[in-house]
Design a protein around this motif. Structure first.
Motif, PDB file in Angstrom:
ATOM      1  N   MET A 119       0.825  -1.196   0.000  1.00 48.55           N
ATOM      2  CA  MET A 119       0.000   0.000   0.000  1.00 48.55           C
ATOM      3  C   MET A 119       0.865   1.255   0.000  1.00 48.55           C
ATOM      4  SD  MET A 119      -3.081   1.239   0.178  1.00 48.55           S
ATOM      5  CE  MET A 119      -4.045   2.552   0.778  1.00 48.55           C
ATOM      6  N   ASN A 120       1.897   1.268   0.864  1.00 44.45           N
ATOM      7  CA  ASN A 120       2.765   2.455   0.925  1.00 44.45           C
ATOM      8  C   ASN A 120       3.534   2.662  -0.371  1.00 44.45           C
ATOM      9  OD1 ASN A 120       1.959   3.241   3.436  1.00 44.45           O
ATOM     10  ND2 ASN A 120       3.703   2.371   4.515  1.00 44.45           N
ATOM     11  N   THR A 121       3.950   1.551  -1.001  1.00 41.33           N
ATOM     12  CA  THR A 121       4.668   1.659  -2.270  1.00 41.33           C
ATOM     13  C   THR A 121       3.780   2.287  -3.335  1.00 41.33           C
ATOM     14  OG1 THR A 121       5.934  -0.316  -1.707  1.00 41.33           O
ATOM     15  CG2 THR A 121       5.977   0.391  -3.992  1.00 41.33           C
ATOM     16  N   PHE A 122       2.521   1.866  -3.371  1.00 44.45           N
ATOM     17  CA  PHE A 122       1.571   2.440  -4.320  1.00 44.45           C
ATOM     18  C   PHE A 122       1.382   3.932  -4.065  1.00 44.45           C
ATOM     19  CE2 PHE A 122      -2.855   3.633  -5.234  1.00 44.45           C
ATOM     20  CZ  PHE A 122      -2.818   3.531  -6.610  1.00 44.45           C
ATOM     21  N   LEU A 123       1.272   4.316  -2.798  1.00 51.54           N
ATOM     22  CA  LEU A 123       1.086   5.735  -2.461  1.00 51.54           C
ATOM     23  C   LEU A 123       2.324   6.567  -2.814  1.00 51.54           C
ATOM     24  CD1 LEU A 123      -0.841   5.556   0.933  1.00 51.54           C
ATOM     25  CD2 LEU A 123      -1.703   6.312  -1.284  1.00 51.54           C
ATOM     26  N   VAL A 124       3.498   5.986  -2.612  1.00 49.40           N
ATOM     27  CA  VAL A 124       4.727   6.699  -2.968  1.00 49.40           C
ATOM     28  C   VAL A 124       4.800   6.905  -4.482  1.00 49.40           C
ATOM     29  CG1 VAL A 124       7.246   6.535  -3.017  1.00 49.40           C
ATOM     30  CG2 VAL A 124       6.010   6.004  -0.922  1.00 49.40           C
ATOM     31  N   LEU A 125       4.447   5.860  -5.244  1.00 48.80           N
ATOM     32  CA  LEU A 125       4.434   6.004  -6.701  1.00 48.80           C
ATOM     33  C   LEU A 125       3.389   7.021  -7.149  1.00 48.80           C
ATOM     34  CD1 LEU A 125       4.839   2.291  -7.815  1.00 48.80           C
ATOM     35  CD2 LEU A 125       6.559   4.110  -7.903  1.00 48.80           C
ATOM     36  N   LEU A 126       2.243   7.025  -6.488  1.00 44.69           N
ATOM     37  CA  LEU A 126       1.199   8.004  -6.793  1.00 44.69           C
ATOM     38  C   LEU A 126       1.666   9.416  -6.445  1.00 44.69           C
ATOM     39  CD1 LEU A 126      -1.676   7.805  -7.918  1.00 44.69           C
ATOM     40  CD2 LEU A 126      -2.498   7.806  -5.567  1.00 44.69           C
ATOM     41  N   LEU A 127       2.394   9.543  -5.346  1.00 45.53           N
ATOM     42  CA  LEU A 127       2.943  10.836  -4.949  1.00 45.53           C
ATOM     43  C   LEU A 127       3.949  11.339  -5.983  1.00 45.53           C
ATOM     44  CD1 LEU A 127       3.338  13.144  -2.921  1.00 45.53           C
ATOM     45  CD2 LEU A 127       5.013  11.703  -1.741  1.00 45.53           C
ATOM     46  N   ILE A 128       4.806  10.462  -6.448  1.00 46.60           N
ATOM     47  CA  ILE A 128       5.793  10.848  -7.465  1.00 46.60           C
ATOM     48  C   ILE A 128       5.085  11.282  -8.747  1.00 46.60           C
ATOM     49  CG2 ILE A 128       7.635   9.965  -8.963  1.00 46.60           C
ATOM     50  CD1 ILE A 128       8.507   8.233  -6.524  1.00 46.60           C
ATOM     51  N   ALA A 129       4.049  10.545  -9.138  1.00 49.55           N
ATOM     52  CA  ALA A 129       3.286  10.914 -10.330  1.00 49.55           C
ATOM     53  C   ALA A 129       2.614  12.273 -10.150  1.00 49.55           C
ATOM     54  CB  ALA A 129       2.246   9.842 -10.638  1.00 49.55           C
ATOM     55  N   ALA A 130       2.065  12.535  -8.974  1.00 49.68           N
ATOM     56  CA  ALA A 130       1.418  13.826  -8.710  1.00 49.68           C
ATOM     57  C   ALA A 130       2.442  14.966  -8.732  1.00 49.68           C
ATOM     58  CB  ALA A 130       0.688  13.786  -7.373  1.00 49.68           C
ATOM     59  N   MET A 131       3.635  14.704  -8.212  1.00 47.77           N
ATOM     60  CA  MET A 131       4.673  15.741  -8.217  1.00 47.77           C
ATOM     61  C   MET A 131       5.144  16.026  -9.639  1.00 47.77           C
ATOM     62  SD  MET A 131       6.848  15.088  -4.690  1.00 47.77           S
ATOM     63  CE  MET A 131       7.645  13.635  -5.293  1.00 47.77           C
ATOM     64  N   ILE A 132       5.299  14.991 -10.438  1.00 47.98           N
ATOM     65  CA  ILE A 132       5.703  15.192 -11.834  1.00 47.98           C
ATOM     66  C   ILE A 132       4.612  15.943 -12.598  1.00 47.98           C
ATOM     67  CG2 ILE A 132       6.162  13.986 -14.009  1.00 47.98           C
ATOM     68  CD1 ILE A 132       7.635  11.851 -12.321  1.00 47.98           C
ATOM     69  N   ALA A 133       3.352  15.579 -12.367  1.00 49.55           N
ATOM     70  CA  ALA A 133       2.242  16.266 -13.028  1.00 49.55           C
ATOM     71  C   ALA A 133       2.197  17.743 -12.608  1.00 49.55           C
ATOM     72  CB  ALA A 133       0.919  15.580 -12.690  1.00 49.55           C
ATOM     73  N   THR A 134       2.482  18.021 -11.344  1.00 50.76           N
ATOM     74  CA  THR A 134       2.540  19.406 -10.871  1.00 50.76           C
ATOM     75  C   THR A 134       3.625  20.177 -11.606  1.00 50.76           C
ATOM     76  OG1 THR A 134       1.787  18.731  -8.681  1.00 50.76           O
ATOM     77  CG2 THR A 134       2.873  20.867  -8.836  1.00 50.76           C
ATOM     78  N   LEU A 135       4.789  19.577 -11.720  1.00 46.65           N
ATOM     79  CA  LEU A 135       5.904  20.235 -12.396  1.00 46.65           C
ATOM     80  C   LEU A 135       5.598  20.476 -13.875  1.00 46.65           C
ATOM     81  CD1 LEU A 135       8.811  21.282 -12.157  1.00 46.65           C
ATOM     82  CD2 LEU A 135       9.577  18.979 -12.749  1.00 46.65           C
ATOM     83  N   VAL A 136       5.019  19.485 -14.536  1.00 46.24           N
ATOM     84  CA  VAL A 136       4.673  19.628 -15.960  1.00 46.24           C
ATOM     85  C   VAL A 136       3.646  20.739 -16.157  1.00 46.24           C
ATOM     86  CG1 VAL A 136       3.544  18.472 -17.908  1.00 46.24           C
ATOM     87  CG2 VAL A 136       5.298  17.278 -16.590  1.00 46.24           C
ATOM     88  N   ALA A 137       2.611  20.767 -15.312  1.00 43.23           N
ATOM     89  CA  ALA A 137       1.593  21.809 -15.428  1.00 43.23           C
ATOM     90  C   ALA A 137       2.195  23.187 -15.163  1.00 43.23           C
ATOM     91  CB  ALA A 137       0.440  21.537 -14.466  1.00 43.23           C
ATOM     92  N   LEU A 138       3.108  23.279 -14.196  1.00 42.75           N
ATOM     93  CA  LEU A 138       3.760  24.550 -13.898  1.00 42.75           C
ATOM     94  C   LEU A 138       4.584  25.036 -15.079  1.00 42.75           C
ATOM     95  CD1 LEU A 138       4.601  26.776 -11.875  1.00 42.75           C
ATOM     96  CD2 LEU A 138       6.466  25.268 -11.183  1.00 42.75           C
ATOM     97  N   VAL A 139       5.397  24.164 -15.630  1.00 40.83           N
ATOM     98  CA  VAL A 139       6.260  24.548 -16.754  1.00 40.83           C
ATOM     99  C   VAL A 139       5.417  24.928 -17.975  1.00 40.83           C
ATOM    100  CG1 VAL A 139       7.979  23.687 -18.385  1.00 40.83           C
ATOM    101  CG2 VAL A 139       8.251  23.241 -15.944  1.00 40.83           C
ATOM    102  N   ARG A 140       4.390  24.126 -18.272  1.00 44.70           N
ATOM    103  CA  ARG A 140       3.532  24.448 -19.426  1.00 44.70           C
ATOM    104  C   ARG A 140       2.822  25.786 -19.230  1.00 44.70           C
ATOM    105  NH1 ARG A 140      -0.205  19.935 -21.596  1.00 44.70           N
ATOM    106  NH2 ARG A 140      -0.437  21.533 -23.187  1.00 44.70           N
ATOM    107  N   GLY A 141       2.376  26.057 -18.013  1.00 49.14           N
ATOM    108  CA  GLY A 141       1.709  27.330 -17.726  1.00 49.14           C
ATOM    109  C   GLY A 141       2.647  28.512 -17.877  1.00 49.14           C
ATOM    110  N   ILE A 142       3.871  28.360 -17.398  1.00 42.46           N
ATOM    111  CA  ILE A 142       4.852  29.445 -17.511  1.00 42.46           C
ATOM    112  C   ILE A 142       5.234  29.668 -18.966  1.00 42.46           C
ATOM    113  CG2 ILE A 142       7.239  30.098 -16.974  1.00 42.46           C
ATOM    114  CD1 ILE A 142       6.824  28.809 -14.224  1.00 42.46           C
ATOM    115  N   VAL A 143       5.455  28.592 -19.709  1.00 43.61           N
ATOM    116  CA  VAL A 143       5.816  28.718 -21.128  1.00 43.61           C
ATOM    117  C   VAL A 143       4.692  29.409 -21.899  1.00 43.61           C
ATOM    118  CG1 VAL A 143       6.234  27.399 -23.245  1.00 43.61           C
ATOM    119  CG2 VAL A 143       7.465  26.819 -21.162  1.00 43.61           C
TER     120      VAL A 143
END
Length: 76
Positions: free
Chosen positions: A1-25
């Motif tokens: 369960m924790n491994t799944f949540l950590v992977l989900l957290l990493i995916a959410a952080m990457i999605a945050t970064l992508v949305a931030l960069v696309r918005g700034i560009v």
């Protein structure tokens, strides 16, 4: 369960970064003519705004996952 949540957290952080960069560009691509146009918000302004809304959503999701992970860690 924790491994799944950590992977989900990493995916959410990457999605945050992508949305931030696309918005700034998109924001940086806004031309002066678009800014001075009095016909309401331009298409690039609307896209930039949408990207920032996505960033806020993904960031909130990441914080929520961290809270769940902390609660899960406290129960073991």
């Amino acid at each position: 369960m924790n491994t799944f949540l950590v992977l989900l957290l990493i995916a959410a952080m990457i999605a945050t970064l992508v949305a931030l960069v696309r918005g700034i560009v998109t924001f940086l691509k806004t031309t002066e003519a678009e800014l001075k146009g009095g016909d309401g918000p331009s298409a690039s302004a609307l896209k930039s705004n949408k990207m920032m809304q996505y960033r806020i959503f993904f960031q909130a999701l990441a914080v929520l996952i961290v809270v769940v992970l902390l609660f899960a860690a406290g129960r073991t």
